[in-house]
Design a protein around this motif. Sequence first.
Motif, short mmCIF file in Angstrom:
data_model
loop_
_atom_site.label_atom_id
_atom_site.label_comp_id
_atom_site.label_asym_id
_atom_site.label_seq_id
_atom_site.Cartn_x
_atom_site.Cartn_y
_atom_site.Cartn_z
N ALA A 161 26.04 -10.63 7.38
CA ALA A 161 26.68 -11.94 6.44
C ALA A 161 25.17 -12.97 6.48
O ALA A 161 23.87 -12.72 7.00
N ALA A 162 25.60 -13.77 5.00
CA ALA A 162 24.45 -13.95 4.01
C ALA A 162 25.18 -15.16 4.29
O ALA A 162 25.80 -16.03 5.20
N ALA A 169 22.55 -16.74 -3.55
CA ALA A 169 23.03 -15.82 -2.81
C ALA A 169 22.08 -14.67 -2.52
O ALA A 169 21.12 -14.52 -3.82
N PHE A 210 32.21 -13.60 -4.07
CA PHE A 210 31.59 -13.47 -3.68
C PHE A 210 31.08 -14.40 -2.64
O PHE A 210 30.01 -14.58 -1.87
N ASN A 211 30.64 -15.61 -3.97
CA ASN A 211 30.45 -17.01 -3.23
C ASN A 211 30.98 -17.30 -1.84
O ASN A 211 30.74 -18.03 -1.31
N GLY A 243 24.85 -19.03 3.78
CA GLY A 243 25.37 -20.02 2.57
C GLY A 243 26.13 -21.41 3.25
O GLY A 243 26.23 -21.51 4.76
N SER A 259 39.28 -19.31 0.34
CA SER A 259 38.66 -18.20 1.12
C SER A 259 39.39 -17.75 1.98
O SER A 259 39.48 -16.11 2.40
N PHE A 314 28.94 -10.95 4.03
CA PHE A 314 29.08 -10.49 3.05
C PHE A 314 29.65 -9.38 2.33
O PHE A 314 29.91 -8.32 3.02
N ALA A 355 30.57 -15.77 1.64
CA ALA A 355 29.34 -16.33 1.71
C ALA A 355 29.38 -17.67 2.62
O ALA A 355 28.48 -17.79 3.17
#
Length: 187
Positions: A164-165, A179, A126-127, A167, A97, A135, A130
């Motif tokens: 924010a998701a 997700a 995306f993952n 995760g 990331s 997000f 997360a």
Amino acid sequence: MASATKISLLIFFASSLLTQGILGELICENLPTNLCAFAIATSGKRCVLENYRNEEGSVEYTCKTSEVVVERMSGYIETDQCVKACGVDRGFVGISSDAFLAPEFTASLCSPSCYQNCPNIVDLYFNLAAGEGVFLPALCEKQKTNPHRAMLELLSNGGAVGGAAPGPVAADYVVDAPAPAPAPGYF
């Protein structure tokens, strides 16, 4: 007539080879290293490029199957067009990331040519986003309107950028946990 039979047999043989290739399994360990990163095995698991030292001490690369499962794709090798459009490199060893900290990367990932046409790469990042509490659709929206502000918010909020998701904790690879659905207009 014998010529027509030979042509028919030749066509049958060629089509059977093509069908066998289409129905064959994509196994990460069988991929050349220049196609490994951003590929997905028939099993649905992501392929990952790894490096190691050989007996002479030189660094070599190999393609391995990771434990990361992609739910919507399998048996897929990313296109060169998507690799270029998304600003990624098939020579990546592991995926992190940390890439989000480079404004040029985020701009490439969020560009329409990547974000709307390259679901495999977008799904991966995306993952990863997360896992950092970001997000991705919200980050990309901010990237469009004010790229510097998006980066500042990403850094100052410890990763949380609007919406924010939840995760898992970030790792080099984040297992595709359930997700949140992407915002309309994305993917």
